[in-house]
Structures are given as structure tokens and as C-alpha cells.
Design an enzyme around this catalytic site. Structure first.
Site, PDB file in Angstrom:
ATOM      1  CD1 TRP A 107       7.712  10.801   6.912  1.00  0.00           C
ATOM      2  CD2 TRP A 107       9.202  12.198   6.019  1.00  0.00           C
ATOM      3  NE1 TRP A 107       7.075  11.489   5.923  1.00  0.00           N
ATOM      4  CE2 TRP A 107       7.986  12.373   5.349  1.00  0.00           C
ATOM      5  CE3 TRP A 107      10.299  12.973   5.640  1.00  0.00           C
ATOM      6  CZ2 TRP A 107       7.811  13.284   4.315  1.00  0.00           C
ATOM      7  CZ3 TRP A 107      10.137  13.874   4.610  1.00  0.00           C
ATOM      8  CH2 TRP A 107       8.904  14.017   3.960  1.00  0.00           C
ATOM      9  CB  SER A 152       9.908   4.444   7.899  1.00  0.00           C
ATOM     10  OG  SER A 152       9.360   5.135   9.002  1.00  0.00           O
ATOM     11  CD  GLU A 164      15.682   6.505   4.079  1.00  0.00           C
ATOM     12  OE1 GLU A 164      15.563   6.538   2.840  1.00  0.00           O
ATOM     13  OE2 GLU A 164      14.770   6.832   4.866  1.00  0.00           O
ATOM     14  CB  ILE A 180       0.954   9.263   8.113  1.00  0.00           C
ATOM     15  CG1 ILE A 180       1.406   9.246   9.582  1.00  0.00           C
ATOM     16  CG2 ILE A 180      -0.500   9.716   7.993  1.00  0.00           C
ATOM     17  CD1 ILE A 180       1.425  10.601  10.250  1.00  0.00           C
ATOM     18  CB  THR A 235       0.566   8.185  -3.939  1.00  0.00           C
ATOM     19  OG1 THR A 235       1.554   8.200  -2.908  1.00  0.00           O
ATOM     20  CG2 THR A 235       0.284   9.608  -4.404  1.00  0.00           C
ATOM     21  CG  HIS A 278       5.582   6.823  -1.011  1.00  0.00           C
ATOM     22  ND1 HIS A 278       5.758   7.322   0.264  1.00  0.00           N
ATOM     23  CD2 HIS A 278       6.825   6.609  -1.505  1.00  0.00           C
ATOM     24  CE1 HIS A 278       7.045   7.397   0.525  1.00  0.00           C
ATOM     25  NE2 HIS A 278       7.721   6.983  -0.523  1.00  0.00           N
ATOM     26  CG  PHE A 325       8.094  -3.569  13.095  1.00  0.00           C
ATOM     27  CD1 PHE A 325       8.896  -3.279  12.010  1.00  0.00           C
ATOM     28  CD2 PHE A 325       6.743  -3.248  13.016  1.00  0.00           C
ATOM     29  CE1 PHE A 325       8.382  -2.678  10.881  1.00  0.00           C
ATOM     30  CE2 PHE A 325       6.219  -2.645  11.887  1.00  0.00           C
ATOM     31  CZ  PHE A 325       7.031  -2.359  10.820  1.00  0.00           C
ATOM     32  NE  ARG A 362      -3.227   2.577  16.368  1.00  0.00           N
ATOM     33  CZ  ARG A 362      -4.424   3.153  16.261  1.00  0.00           C
ATOM     34  NH1 ARG A 362      -4.551   4.453  16.340  1.00  0.00           N
ATOM     35  NH2 ARG A 362      -5.501   2.410  16.066  1.00  0.00           N
TER      36      ARG A 362
END
Length: 173
Positions: free
Chosen positions: A43, A77, A79, A103, A107, A109, A134, A148
Site C-alpha cells: 500500500w 501496513s 499485515e 497517510i 476518517t 481509519h 520500525f 521523508r
């Protein structure tokens, strides 16, 4: 919410640059014997591919053999958690790096996924079996993610590679 003024941002940027300079001056030994797993979210792949490229370039600069890097792709992410949990127990890797990009949308989410991924990966890291690094961006928009992942704020993939090398070579007395 964090309220930073321009002066605060200049100080933060200076401190961040000092950290980068410190990490870049580290010389690693015997890295050709280290093995790494990189778990990559598909994703926002435009961003995760850039982060992964930064990781691989930094590993190569530090003597890690590309044949000692295994890459695993997951749909998103969230998963990353399952894939990392599956790999952490086999003790095959010097460190595992999770790469993702979440991103913010309109909502809740974003908060759910970001918090779940950060907390779960943190938990897996705390088990002490294999270091887990991470490298998941949690940005407000695509522009921040681009900045970034090779833009004006550098490439967080490169930083993740240095962190992985530091953790893989960390020795306790």
C-alpha cells in the site's frame, strides 16, 4: 496537539541533523555475515519502494551482501504485524525491518491502523527474540511522505538500515 513555532522547527532540524551525522560516522565490522528481512507494505508502494531502496543502498554502503537480504511483500501496513510475528521466531535474521506508509485520510481509519501497527510491532520488538526496526511513515499527506522517503528530510529507509545494523551488532556484557 503539538504546537511548534518556526524557531522550534529549526532547533528540531538541527538536532535531527546531529543524530544523522552521528549515525553516519559509525563504522560497522563483519557485516557480510549479517542477515536481514525486510517486510514491505504494497500500500502506498511509491513511497515504500523509495524507503526500501534507501535501506538497500545503506546496507550495501556498509558491506551487507544483498544476497543476505530477504524481502517479503504484504498488502498493507496492518499485515506487517503478522508477517513480522511469523519471522521473528525462526531466529534466522540479525534484524527485521518493517516498511510501510500510512497517510491520513478523512476518517478514523488512519489512527486505528497507525496505532495498531506501532503498538504491535513495538510489542514484537519487546519480546527480545530478534530486533525489529520500525520504518513506517505516518504522514498527513503524500507530500510529507515524499519528503521523508528521499526528499528534503532524507530517506527514513537509510536511517532504518543504520538502526538495524546497530541493533544487529549490539553486544551486551
Amino acid at each position: 496537539m503539538l504546537d511548534l513555532k518556526l524557531g522550534d522547527l529549526k532547533i528540531w532540524n538541527k538536532l535531527n541533523q546531529e543524530n544523522l551525522n552521528k549515525n553516519q560516522s559509525i563504522k560497522f565490522q563483519n557485516t557480510e555475515n549479517l542477515n536481514f528481512a525486510i517486510i514491505i507494505s504494497e500500500w502506498n508502494f511509491k513511497i515504500t519502494a523509495r524507503l526500501t531502496s534507501g535501506l538497500e543502498n545503506e546496507f550495501k554502503k556498509n558491506g551487507v551482501l544483498l544476497k543476505n537480504i530477504d524481502k517479503f511483500y504484504v498488502p498493507g501496513s496492518f499485515e506487517l504485524i503478522h508477517a513480522c510475528s511469523s519471522l521473528i521466531n525462526n531466529f534466522q535474521y540479525s534484524a527485521i525491518i518493517v516498511v510501510g506508509c500510512i497517510i491520513k485520510g478523512q476518517t478514523y481509519h488512519f489512527e486505528c491502523v497507525s496505532n495498531s501497527v506501532a503498538n504491535s510491532i513495538g510489542h514484537l520488538n519487546s519480546l527480545g527474540k530478534t530486533p525489529v526496526i520500525f520504518c513506517v511513515l505516518t504522514d498527513n499527506n503524500i507530500e510529507q511522505s515524499l519528503e521523508r522517503s528521499g526528499g528534503k528530510f532524507g530517506n527514513k529507509g537509510e536511517e532504518a538500515a543504520i538502526t538495524a545494523l546497530r541493533m544487529a551488532t549490539l553486544r551486551f556484557k
